[in-house]
Write a protein that holds these residues in place. Structure first.
Motif, mmCIF file in Angstrom:
data_model
loop_
_atom_site.group_PDB
_atom_site.id
_atom_site.type_symbol
_atom_site.label_atom_id
_atom_site.label_comp_id
_atom_site.label_asym_id
_atom_site.label_seq_id
_atom_site.Cartn_x
_atom_site.Cartn_y
_atom_site.Cartn_z
ATOM 1 N N VAL A 21 0.843 -1.201 0.000
ATOM 2 C CA VAL A 21 0.000 0.000 0.000
ATOM 3 C C VAL A 21 0.874 1.244 0.000
ATOM 4 O O VAL A 21 0.592 2.213 -0.717
ATOM 5 N N GLY A 22 1.933 1.215 0.772
ATOM 6 C CA GLY A 22 2.862 2.346 0.802
ATOM 7 C C GLY A 22 3.501 2.593 -0.548
ATOM 8 O O GLY A 22 3.659 3.743 -0.968
ATOM 9 N N LYS A 23 3.858 1.528 -1.233
ATOM 10 C CA LYS A 23 4.446 1.671 -2.571
ATOM 11 C C LYS A 23 3.436 2.250 -3.551
ATOM 12 O O LYS A 23 3.758 3.118 -4.354
ATOM 13 N N LEU A 24 2.201 1.742 -3.500
ATOM 14 C CA LEU A 24 1.166 2.202 -4.428
ATOM 15 C C LEU A 24 0.797 3.667 -4.213
ATOM 16 O O LEU A 24 0.551 4.392 -5.169
ATOM 17 N N THR A 25 0.754 4.069 -2.955
ATOM 18 C CA THR A 25 0.354 5.439 -2.650
ATOM 19 C C THR A 25 1.541 6.399 -2.623
ATOM 20 O O THR A 25 1.343 7.604 -2.537
ATOM 21 N N GLY A 26 2.738 5.873 -2.672
ATOM 22 C CA GLY A 26 3.928 6.719 -2.616
ATOM 23 C C GLY A 26 4.234 7.193 -1.207
ATOM 24 O O GLY A 26 5.011 8.127 -1.011
ATOM 25 N N ASP A 27 3.642 6.552 -0.213
ATOM 26 C CA ASP A 27 3.838 6.923 1.191
ATOM 27 C C ASP A 27 5.017 6.119 1.742
ATOM 28 O O ASP A 27 4.885 4.949 2.090
ATOM 29 N N THR A 28 6.168 6.755 1.813
ATOM 30 C CA THR A 28 7.373 6.043 2.245
ATOM 31 C C THR A 28 7.309 5.636 3.712
ATOM 32 O O THR A 28 7.899 4.626 4.091
ATOM 33 N N ALA A 29 6.592 6.396 4.530
ATOM 34 C CA ALA A 29 6.478 6.041 5.948
ATOM 35 C C ALA A 29 5.701 4.728 6.104
ATOM 36 O O ALA A 29 6.109 3.847 6.865
ATOM 37 N N THR A 30 4.595 4.610 5.388
ATOM 38 C CA THR A 30 3.802 3.380 5.441
ATOM 39 C C THR A 30 4.596 2.209 4.879
ATOM 40 O O THR A 30 4.562 1.097 5.415
ATOM 41 N N GLN A 31 5.324 2.473 3.822
ATOM 42 C CA GLN A 31 6.146 1.433 3.205
ATOM 43 C C GLN A 31 7.206 0.950 4.206
ATOM 44 O O GLN A 31 7.427 -0.250 4.351
ATOM 45 N N ALA A 32 7.841 1.883 4.905
ATOM 46 C CA ALA A 32 8.871 1.527 5.883
ATOM 47 C C ALA A 32 8.264 0.778 7.070
ATOM 48 O O ALA A 32 8.853 -0.192 7.569
ATOM 49 N N GLU A 33 7.076 1.204 7.512
ATOM 50 C CA GLU A 33 6.395 0.501 8.601
ATOM 51 C C GLU A 33 6.096 -0.941 8.198
ATOM 52 O O GLU A 33 6.265 -1.865 8.992
ATOM 53 N N GLY A 34 5.652 -1.115 6.973
ATOM 54 C CA GLY A 34 5.356 -2.455 6.479
ATOM 55 C C GLY A 34 6.585 -3.334 6.433
ATOM 56 O O GLY A 34 6.546 -4.501 6.830
ATOM 57 N N ALA A 35 7.681 -2.771 5.964
ATOM 58 C CA ALA A 35 8.928 -3.536 5.893
ATOM 59 C C ALA A 35 9.406 -3.925 7.293
ATOM 60 O O ALA A 35 9.861 -5.059 7.510
ATOM 61 N N ALA A 36 9.275 -2.994 8.234
ATOM 62 C CA ALA A 36 9.691 -3.281 9.610
ATOM 63 C C ALA A 36 8.800 -4.350 10.234
ATOM 64 O O ALA A 36 9.289 -5.252 10.931
ATOM 65 N N GLU A 37 7.504 -4.263 9.985
ATOM 66 C CA GLU A 37 6.574 -5.249 10.528
ATOM 67 C C GLU A 37 6.828 -6.628 9.923
ATOM 68 O O GLU A 37 6.757 -7.646 10.604
ATOM 69 N N LYS A 38 7.143 -6.652 8.647
ATOM 70 C CA LYS A 38 7.454 -7.913 7.974
ATOM 71 C C LYS A 38 8.720 -8.535 8.581
ATOM 72 O O LYS A 38 8.760 -9.742 8.837
ATOM 73 N N ALA A 39 9.722 -7.724 8.849
ATOM 74 C CA ALA A 39 10.959 -8.220 9.451
ATOM 75 C C ALA A 39 10.701 -8.738 10.864
ATOM 76 O O ALA A 39 11.239 -9.785 11.262
ATOM 77 N N ALA A 40 9.871 -8.027 11.620
ATOM 78 C CA ALA A 40 9.526 -8.474 12.972
ATOM 79 C C ALA A 40 8.788 -9.810 12.915
ATOM 80 O O ALA A 40 9.002 -10.688 13.759
ATOM 81 N N GLY A 41 7.948 -9.963 11.928
ATOM 82 C CA GLY A 41 7.224 -11.222 11.759
ATOM 83 C C GLY A 41 8.156 -12.372 11.436
ATOM 84 O O GLY A 41 7.981 -13.486 11.941
ATOM 85 N N LYS A 42 9.148 -12.116 10.602
ATOM 86 C CA LYS A 42 10.124 -13.161 10.271
ATOM 87 C C LYS A 42 10.892 -13.578 11.520
ATOM 88 O O LYS A 42 11.137 -14.763 11.740
ATOM 89 N N THR A 43 11.266 -12.598 12.323
ATOM 90 C CA THR A 43 11.996 -12.891 13.559
ATOM 91 C C THR A 43 11.132 -13.712 14.504
ATOM 92 O O THR A 43 11.592 -14.709 15.063
#
Length: 59
Positions: A21-43
């Motif tokens: 969603v962050g990529k589609l909307t161009g919202d880098t903050a949302t994109q970064a939050e998503g990436a961080a949440e994905k990494a936390a999930g992997k951990t």
């Protein structure tokens, strides 16, 4: 299956969606939050996997 593995998988999916969603909307903050949440999930999933392996080894 450990609850951490299930919770981690859910976080990964949620993070992937948020990142997309962050990529589609161009919202880098949302994109970064998503990436961080994905990494936390992997951990979290890895922690659950280690717990499962340890539990199986003790059987």
């Amino acid at each position: 299956m450990d609850k951490d593995r299930i919770g981690g998988a859910a976080k990964q999916v949620k993070g992937s969606v948020k990142e997309a969603v962050g990529k589609l909307t161009g919202d880098t903050a949302t994109q970064a939050e998503g990436a961080a949440e994905k990494a936390a999930g992997k951990t979290q999933s890895t922690v659950g996997n280690v717990k499962d392996t340890a539990r199986d080894a003790l059987k």
